[in-house]
Design a protein around this motif. Structure first.
Motif, mmCIF file in Angstrom:
data_model
loop_
_atom_site.group_PDB
_atom_site.id
_atom_site.type_symbol
_atom_site.label_atom_id
_atom_site.label_comp_id
_atom_site.label_asym_id
_atom_site.label_seq_id
_atom_site.Cartn_x
_atom_site.Cartn_y
_atom_site.Cartn_z
ATOM 1 N N THR A 47 15.097 3.460 2.574
ATOM 2 C CA THR A 47 15.270 3.947 1.211
ATOM 3 C C THR A 47 16.753 4.043 0.911
ATOM 4 N N SER A 48 17.087 4.372 -0.310
ATOM 5 C CA SER A 48 18.491 4.476 -0.696
ATOM 6 C C SER A 48 18.737 5.779 -1.450
ATOM 7 N N ILE A 49 19.975 6.283 -1.346
ATOM 8 C CA ILE A 49 20.391 7.525 -1.991
ATOM 9 C C ILE A 49 21.699 7.263 -2.723
ATOM 10 N N LYS A 50 21.853 7.860 -3.902
ATOM 11 C CA LYS A 50 23.068 7.686 -4.693
ATOM 12 C C LYS A 50 23.945 8.936 -4.604
ATOM 13 N N TYR A 51 25.221 8.721 -4.389
ATOM 14 C CA TYR A 51 26.226 9.784 -4.439
ATOM 15 C C TYR A 51 27.297 9.385 -5.443
ATOM 16 N N VAL A 77 18.422 7.279 12.973
ATOM 17 C CA VAL A 77 18.503 6.756 11.612
ATOM 18 C C VAL A 77 19.801 5.977 11.456
ATOM 19 N N SER A 78 19.706 4.793 10.867
ATOM 20 C CA SER A 78 20.901 3.977 10.639
ATOM 21 C C SER A 78 21.270 4.002 9.158
ATOM 22 N N PHE A 79 22.582 3.964 8.906
ATOM 23 C CA PHE A 79 23.093 4.059 7.537
ATOM 24 C C PHE A 79 24.027 2.883 7.249
ATOM 25 N N SER A 80 24.044 2.466 5.989
ATOM 26 C CA SER A 80 25.003 1.472 5.507
ATOM 27 C C SER A 80 25.211 1.699 4.019
ATOM 28 N N LEU A 81 26.320 1.183 3.497
ATOM 29 C CA LEU A 81 26.620 1.328 2.072
ATOM 30 C C LEU A 81 26.309 0.030 1.335
ATOM 31 N N ASP A 82 25.663 0.178 0.191
ATOM 32 C CA ASP A 82 25.322 -0.982 -0.631
ATOM 33 C C ASP A 82 26.402 -1.221 -1.681
ATOM 34 N N ASN A 83 27.666 -1.036 -1.251
ATOM 35 C CA ASN A 83 28.826 -1.275 -2.124
ATOM 36 C C ASN A 83 29.660 -2.405 -1.536
ATOM 37 N N SER A 84 30.043 -3.343 -2.379
ATOM 38 C CA SER A 84 30.784 -4.501 -1.869
ATOM 39 C C SER A 84 32.209 -4.155 -1.469
ATOM 40 N N ASN A 85 32.789 -3.132 -2.114
ATOM 41 C CA ASN A 85 34.205 -2.826 -1.888
ATOM 42 C C ASN A 85 34.434 -1.590 -1.026
ATOM 43 N N VAL A 86 33.369 -0.961 -0.547
ATOM 44 C CA VAL A 86 33.494 0.265 0.249
ATOM 45 C C VAL A 86 32.599 0.162 1.472
ATOM 46 N N LYS A 87 33.139 0.590 2.611
ATOM 47 C CA LYS A 87 32.361 0.614 3.846
ATOM 48 C C LYS A 87 32.530 1.968 4.523
ATOM 49 N N LEU A 88 31.568 2.304 5.366
ATOM 50 C CA LEU A 88 31.638 3.563 6.103
ATOM 51 C C LEU A 88 32.812 3.553 7.068
ATOM 52 N N ALA A 89 33.494 4.695 7.142
ATOM 53 C CA ALA A 89 34.598 4.919 8.090
ATOM 54 C C ALA A 89 35.778 3.976 7.858
ATOM 55 N N VAL A 102 28.333 5.683 -4.993
ATOM 56 C CA VAL A 102 28.089 5.144 -3.655
ATOM 57 C C VAL A 102 26.594 5.124 -3.405
ATOM 58 N N ILE A 103 26.085 3.976 -2.987
ATOM 59 C CA ILE A 103 24.661 3.839 -2.673
ATOM 60 C C ILE A 103 24.517 3.725 -1.159
ATOM 61 N N VAL A 104 23.814 4.699 -0.580
ATOM 62 C CA VAL A 104 23.615 4.748 0.863
ATOM 63 C C VAL A 104 22.220 4.235 1.189
ATOM 64 N N ASN A 105 22.160 3.194 2.013
ATOM 65 C CA ASN A 105 20.879 2.701 2.517
ATOM 66 C C ASN A 105 20.617 3.334 3.879
ATOM 67 N N LEU A 106 19.413 3.871 4.066
ATOM 68 C CA LEU A 106 19.063 4.427 5.365
ATOM 69 C C LEU A 106 17.768 3.788 5.866
ATOM 70 N N GLN A 107 17.722 3.551 7.153
ATOM 71 C CA GLN A 107 16.584 2.899 7.782
ATOM 72 C C GLN A 107 16.089 3.773 8.924
ATOM 73 N N VAL A 108 14.791 4.084 8.903
ATOM 74 C CA VAL A 108 14.178 4.875 9.968
ATOM 75 C C VAL A 108 13.351 3.927 10.849
ATOM 76 N N PRO A 109 13.717 3.787 12.122
ATOM 77 C CA PRO A 109 12.957 2.893 13.007
ATOM 78 C C PRO A 109 11.499 3.326 13.149
ATOM 79 N N GLN A 110 10.629 2.355 13.404
ATOM 80 C CA GLN A 110 9.204 2.619 13.538
ATOM 81 C C GLN A 110 8.906 3.594 14.667
ATOM 82 N N GLU A 111 9.703 3.519 15.740
ATOM 83 C CA GLU A 111 9.443 4.339 16.923
ATOM 84 C C GLU A 111 10.090 5.728 16.849
ATOM 85 N N SER A 112 10.660 6.090 15.713
ATOM 86 C CA SER A 112 11.320 7.389 15.591
ATOM 87 C C SER A 112 10.316 8.531 15.727
#
Length: 298
Positions: A47-51, A77-89, A102-112
């Motif tokens: 899913t994605s979250i907006k900040y 949980v893994s995170f990435s940014l859906d922004n072309s000009n901004v990256k984490l860290a 900022v749009i944050v994409n988060l992915q929850v693995p099946q085995e979590s």
């Protein structure tokens, strides 16, 4: 003497400009929204979250991180940014009076494991590089927005609350025949401490009332506002009650955690007496007896 000053003053002026540096101060004013995010998600889903980040001060170099509350805990949980000009860290430049979504994409693995995971979305300003001959008064701020993730396959959560402490902390505590008596003076504040433990794997939101019953059918109710109690943690709630004059009072706490969930209960008591008035009246009475005795004797 005049000729010496004519040569010395230019020399000192030159030395002053060579050895001193100018200074500049940076005004940093960032805002971050939302201030809190809570989501429930199934394993294997993304899913994605907006900040929104706003810069209300001078131009700033900003860095974005997403870190777990417990940095020693391995994050599924893994995170990435859906922004072309901004990256984490990776620092980026944000102009004054500018904002960034900022749009944050988060992915929850099946085995979590199905439980809660807690993170902080963090923005931090970095001091600008100082120029040669200039001393920067470097302002640095950090803002955090908690991200509370509940991983559940069927939408069910584990609610295991407990009241581990419900007590009154008086200045005067009396032990009489094994009974503890909480004694207060009339109109004195009555401090109440309530500690709620969360033994489950998911956050809970206790809500309810503290009820006080006294003599002559006196009854008062104090609302307990709903607050998050994170999994395997506890929350301390403190209240100061006032306005009690005289008598024996029983105080109880009733908490619920949503529809279809169990309620929990705890109680204690206290006594209110006009101690100061009684002491003053006793002193006056003793003084009067003494004066009457002296008068009769004379």
């Amino acid at each position: 003497m005049g000729k010496k000053l004519f040569f010395i003053l230019p020399f000192l002026t030159t030395i002053y400009f060579l050895l001193t540096t100018s200074s500049s101060a940076q005004a940093v004013s960032l805002s971050l929204s939302p201030t809190l995010t809570e989501i429930a998600i199934k394993p294997g889903i993304s899913t994605s979250i907006k900040y929104k980040i706003e810069n209300r001060g001078d131009p700033a170099i900003v860095n974005i991180q997403i870190l777990p509350f417990d940095t020693n805990q391995k994050s599924p949980v893994s995170f990435s940014l859906d922004n072309s000009n901004v990256k984490l860290a990776e620092p980026f430049f944000l102009k004054n009076s500018d904002s960034l979504e900022v749009i944050v994409n988060l992915q929850v693995p099946q085995e979590s494991a199905q439980r809660d995971y807690y993170y902080n979305f963090i923005i931090e300003s970095q001091p600008p590089p100082s120029q040669e001959g200039t001393a920067n008064l470097r302002a640095k701020i950090s803002l955090k927005s908690p991200l509370l993730i509940t991983v559940t396959g069927d939408g069910e959560v584990e609610i295991k609350p407990k009241i581990s402490l419900f007590e009154i902390t008086p200045k005067n505590k009396i032990n009489l025949l094994g009974f503890k008596i909480n004694l207060f003076n009339s109109f004195e504040r009555v401090p109440v401490v309530l500690v709620v433990d969360n033994k489950g794997k998911n956050l809970i939101k206790p809500r309810g009332q503290i009820n006080v019953r006294g003599p002559f059918w006196q009854s008062r109710r104090y609302e307990i506002k709903s607050e998050n109690v994170l999994s395997e943690s506890q929350k301390k709630i403190s209240l100061n009650l006032s306005g009690f004059i005289f008598g024996y009072y029983k105080i109880s706490a009733n908490l619920s955690f949503g529809e279809g969930t169990p309620s929990i209960f705890a109680s204690t008591s206290f006594i209110v007496l006009p101690i100061r008035i009684t002491v003053f009246a006793s002193a006056v009475f003793i003084l009067l007896i003494f004066l009457i005795y002296k008068f009769k004797k004379s």
